[in-house]
Design an enzyme around this catalytic site. Structure first.
Site, PDB file in Angstrom:
ATOM      1  N   HIS A 183       0.852  -1.189   0.000  1.00  0.00           N
ATOM      2  CA  HIS A 183       0.000   0.000   0.000  1.00  0.00           C
ATOM      3  C   HIS A 183       0.880   1.227   0.000  1.00  0.00           C
ATOM      4  O   HIS A 183       1.960   1.221   0.595  1.00  0.00           O
ATOM      5  CB  HIS A 183      -0.912   0.000   1.236  1.00  0.00           C
ATOM      6  CG  HIS A 183      -2.092   0.911   1.072  1.00  0.00           C
ATOM      7  ND1 HIS A 183      -2.054   2.238   1.426  1.00  0.00           N
ATOM      8  CD2 HIS A 183      -3.329   0.675   0.573  1.00  0.00           C
ATOM      9  CE1 HIS A 183      -3.228   2.782   1.140  1.00  0.00           C
ATOM     10  NE2 HIS A 183      -4.019   1.861   0.627  1.00  0.00           N
ATOM     11  N   GLU A 211      -7.701  -5.597  -0.342  1.00  0.00           N
ATOM     12  CA  GLU A 211      -8.198  -6.379  -1.464  1.00  0.00           C
ATOM     13  C   GLU A 211      -8.082  -7.885  -1.251  1.00  0.00           C
ATOM     14  O   GLU A 211      -8.806  -8.658  -1.871  1.00  0.00           O
ATOM     15  CB  GLU A 211      -7.450  -5.975  -2.751  1.00  0.00           C
ATOM     16  CG  GLU A 211      -7.513  -4.505  -3.087  1.00  0.00           C
ATOM     17  CD  GLU A 211      -8.888  -4.041  -3.528  1.00  0.00           C
ATOM     18  OE1 GLU A 211      -9.891  -4.540  -2.982  1.00  0.00           O
ATOM     19  OE2 GLU A 211      -8.957  -3.188  -4.413  1.00  0.00           O
TER      20      GLU A 211
HETATM   21  N1  ACO Z   1       4.285  -7.441  -4.653  1.00  0.00           N
HETATM   22  C1  ACO Z   1       5.610  -7.395  -4.918  1.00  0.00           C
HETATM   23  N2  ACO Z   1       6.355  -6.299  -4.771  1.00  0.00           N
HETATM   24  C2  ACO Z   1       5.736  -5.189  -4.323  1.00  0.00           C
HETATM   25  C3  ACO Z   1       4.367  -5.171  -4.022  1.00  0.00           C
HETATM   26  C4  ACO Z   1       3.646  -6.366  -4.202  1.00  0.00           C
HETATM   27  N3  ACO Z   1       2.347  -6.413  -3.942  1.00  0.00           N
HETATM   28  N4  ACO Z   1       4.046  -3.916  -3.602  1.00  0.00           N
HETATM   29  C5  ACO Z   1       5.162  -3.189  -3.637  1.00  0.00           C
HETATM   30  N5  ACO Z   1       6.195  -3.950  -4.082  1.00  0.00           N
HETATM   31  C6  ACO Z   1       7.575  -3.571  -4.247  1.00  0.00           C
HETATM   32  C7  ACO Z   1       7.836  -2.899  -5.579  1.00  0.00           C
HETATM   33  O1  ACO Z   1       8.103  -3.843  -6.594  1.00  0.00           O
HETATM   34  C8  ACO Z   1       9.039  -2.052  -5.244  1.00  0.00           C
HETATM   35  O2  ACO Z   1      10.176  -2.878  -5.228  1.00  0.00           O
HETATM   36  P1  ACO Z   1      11.584  -2.344  -5.804  1.00  0.00           P
HETATM   37  O3  ACO Z   1      11.924  -1.186  -4.900  1.00  0.00           O
HETATM   38  O4  ACO Z   1      12.470  -3.517  -5.665  1.00  0.00           O
HETATM   39  O5  ACO Z   1      11.318  -1.904  -7.202  1.00  0.00           O
HETATM   40  C9  ACO Z   1       8.754  -1.616  -3.807  1.00  0.00           C
HETATM   41  O6  ACO Z   1       7.904  -2.607  -3.260  1.00  0.00           O
HETATM   42  C10 ACO Z   1       8.088  -0.283  -3.705  1.00  0.00           C
HETATM   43  O7  ACO Z   1       7.013  -0.280  -4.639  1.00  0.00           O
HETATM   44  P2  ACO Z   1       6.192   1.012  -5.013  1.00  0.00           P
HETATM   45  O8  ACO Z   1       5.497   0.760  -6.319  1.00  0.00           O
HETATM   46  O9  ACO Z   1       7.011   2.249  -4.889  1.00  0.00           O
HETATM   47  O10 ACO Z   1       5.153   1.036  -3.847  1.00  0.00           O
HETATM   48  P3  ACO Z   1       3.805   1.790  -3.848  1.00  0.00           P
HETATM   49  O11 ACO Z   1       3.665   2.370  -2.520  1.00  0.00           O
HETATM   50  O12 ACO Z   1       3.640   2.723  -4.973  1.00  0.00           O
HETATM   51  O13 ACO Z   1       2.806   0.565  -4.097  1.00  0.00           O
HETATM   52  C11 ACO Z   1       0.821  -0.510  -4.585  1.00  0.00           C
HETATM   53  C12 ACO Z   1       1.507   0.528  -3.703  1.00  0.00           C
HETATM   54  C13 ACO Z   1       0.677   0.060  -6.003  1.00  0.00           C
HETATM   55  C14 ACO Z   1      -0.563  -0.789  -4.018  1.00  0.00           C
HETATM   56  C15 ACO Z   1       1.659  -1.799  -4.606  1.00  0.00           C
HETATM   57  O14 ACO Z   1       1.893  -2.264  -3.302  1.00  0.00           O
HETATM   58  C16 ACO Z   1       1.058  -2.901  -5.455  1.00  0.00           C
HETATM   59  O15 ACO Z   1       1.213  -2.883  -6.669  1.00  0.00           O
HETATM   60  N6  ACO Z   1       0.337  -3.886  -4.831  1.00  0.00           N
HETATM   61  C17 ACO Z   1      -0.295  -4.954  -5.547  1.00  0.00           C
HETATM   62  C18 ACO Z   1      -1.636  -4.515  -6.125  1.00  0.00           C
HETATM   63  C19 ACO Z   1      -2.688  -4.316  -5.045  1.00  0.00           C
HETATM   64  O16 ACO Z   1      -2.848  -5.111  -4.123  1.00  0.00           O
HETATM   65  N7  ACO Z   1      -3.447  -3.214  -5.202  1.00  0.00           N
HETATM   66  C20 ACO Z   1      -4.524  -2.835  -4.257  1.00  0.00           C
HETATM   67  C21 ACO Z   1      -4.042  -1.742  -3.339  1.00  0.00           C
HETATM   68  S1  ACO Z   1      -5.258  -1.346  -2.105  1.00  0.00           S
HETATM   69  C22 ACO Z   1      -6.293  -0.281  -2.879  1.00  0.00           C
HETATM   70  O17 ACO Z   1      -5.955   0.449  -3.743  1.00  0.00           O
HETATM   71  C23 ACO Z   1      -7.710  -0.301  -2.489  1.00  0.00           C
END
Ligand code: ACO
Length: 361
Positions: free
Chosen positions: A245, A303
């Site tokens: 998140h 989710e």
């Molecule tokens: N699985 C694997 N790696 C992840 C995940 C995940 N679910 N979430 C974050 N990371 C990793 C990224 O790959 C990144 O790694 P890196 O630094 O090695 O490149 C690091 O964590 C930081 O990622 P960001 O994209 O900067 O984190 P952000 O805060 O933008 O992400 C997000 C938030 C988009 C929700 C992300 O966690 C994600 O894609 N999750 C999976 C999709 C999901 O569950 N979405 C629903 C969110 S809840 C809602 O909106 C109601």
């Protein structure tokens, strides 16, 4: 400059506060746990709308008005419904909503509250060759949504969906709420704002994640080895759906609320079996993510258990985002009204990093 506007404060709001470090969600002065399972969705709509519409009626009257709006939506859109199922159920719902007037009154707002709850079951029924069911104006909103999908639900199921709608009703300045506020700031009407919210909610990084959560659980079950499956996904650069998140650095409090709801639906039936399996997958995912992304605290988000709850409620996974929208629309409308009251166009700047023209004297 942060590409994702991380930590940028773009609005002042009285509607909700997301405490990402503590793992708390406050909605208009109430903690999520005070509301979810205790307040009906209609009551929470009133809580969010309070002060943003003149002459807002009391809880009972407002819930009746939402019921009447469901009937009005059905009567208004039914002649067009048969054309919509050619699209997927989310796009069909959005197309139906686009046909509503772009006004700003309470009646416009209540039609928008009613629309996802009416259009989703109607489109799903048409998609499986069944006739849409007429809304019951006197029924509770969640109960009626389930009834229009597949007949009168059990009280437990209706309560579960009601708790879900409350749990997702608002959540700070998330991507879809921001989109809603941007569109409202141009003085476009509520329907335009909600359509913007719907567009943003659809993507898998936001509200589109729970469908893929079901696909992931099915794939892991078939593979027989959760940890290996999850490690392989991360090695391929994929994200684990239902985890991570932008704001929460601890567990999303909504995940716990929804997990408890799924547990209450029964531990000995299919949803209990699914829950037990999901819990093992959740632990495996947290372990794998801890090793693979040690620099980031990636925890379970709303989710993950949304997927289990909506599956148990009988919604197909392609309609999960519709049900999310049915809850979040209340927050979108309240934010739209709050933004409108500022009278200020949202217009940030970009920094030009492209080529410059040759300036020949
Ligand atoms: N699985 C694997 N790696 C992840 C995940 C995940 N679910 N979430 C974050 N990371 C990793 C990224 O790959 C990144 O790694 P890196 O630094 O090695 O490149 C690091 O964590 C930081 O990622 P960001 O994209 O900067 O984190 P952000 O805060 O933008 O992400 C997000 C938030 C988009 C929700 C992300 O966690 C994600 O894609 N999750 C999976 C999709 C999901 O569950 N979405 C629903 C969110 S809840 C809602 O909106 C109601």
């Amino acid at each position: 400059m942060a590409n994702g506007l991380d930590d940028v404060v773009a609005a002042e709001t009285v509607l909700s506060d997301v405490d990402g470090a503590g793992g708390h969600l406050t909605i208009r002065g109430h903690s999520l746990t005070e509301l979810a399972g205790h307040w009906r969705y209609g009551q929470v709509v009133r809580l969010l709308f309070d002060g943003f519409f003149d002459e807002l009626p009391g809880d009972d009257e407002l819930e009746k008005a939402i019921g009447n709006a469901r009937v009005e939506i059905f009567e208004r859109l039914q002649p067009m419904l048969a054309e919509l199922p050619a699209l997927d159920v989310y796009s069909g719902m959005r197309a139906g909503i686009a046909l509503l007037p772009d006004g700003e009154s309470l009646a416009d707002a209540l039609r928008l509250i009613a629309a996802p709850a009416v259009l989703t079951p109607a489109l799903l029924r048409l998609g499986r060759g069944e006739k849409p069911l007429t809304p019951d104006a006197r029924a509770d909103h969640a109960n009626d949504m389930l009834r229009m999908l597949s007949g009168t639900p059990s009280p437990a199921l209706a309560k579960a969906l009601d708790t879900y709608l409350v749990t997702v009703c608002d959540h700070g300045l998330n991507a879809s709420t921001f989109a809603t506020r941007v569109v409202t700031s141009t003085q476009a009407g509520l329907t335009s704002a909600i359509l913007a919210g719907l567009g943003a909610l659809k993507g898998p990084l936001h509200g589109g994640a729970p469908g893929p959560v079901i696909e992931m659980l099915d794939a892991i079950e078939a593979s027989g080895d959760a940890a290996a499956w999850l490690r392989n996904e991360i090695a391929r650069g994929e994200r684990i759906m239902g985890f991570g998140h932008r704001i929460y650095r601890v567990r999303d409090p909504r995940a716990d609320v929804l997990k408890a709801v799924v547990r209450r639906l029964g531990t000995r039936n299919e949803s209990g079996r699914r829950l037990a399996f999901a819990e093992t997958v959740e632990q495996a995912a947290l372990d794998v993510l801890k090793v693979a992304k040690p620099q980031r605290s990636i925890q379970t988000n709303v989710e993950f258990y949304t997927a289990l709850l909506l599956e148990a409620a009988g919604f197909p996974k392609e309609a999960f985002s519709n049900v999310f929208a049915a809850g979040r629309v209340a927050g979108w409308i309240a934010h739209a009204r709050e933004q409108q009251a500022t009278g200020r166009l949202i217009r940030p700047q970009s920094r030009y990093v492209g080529p410059v023209p040759d300036l020949v004297a």
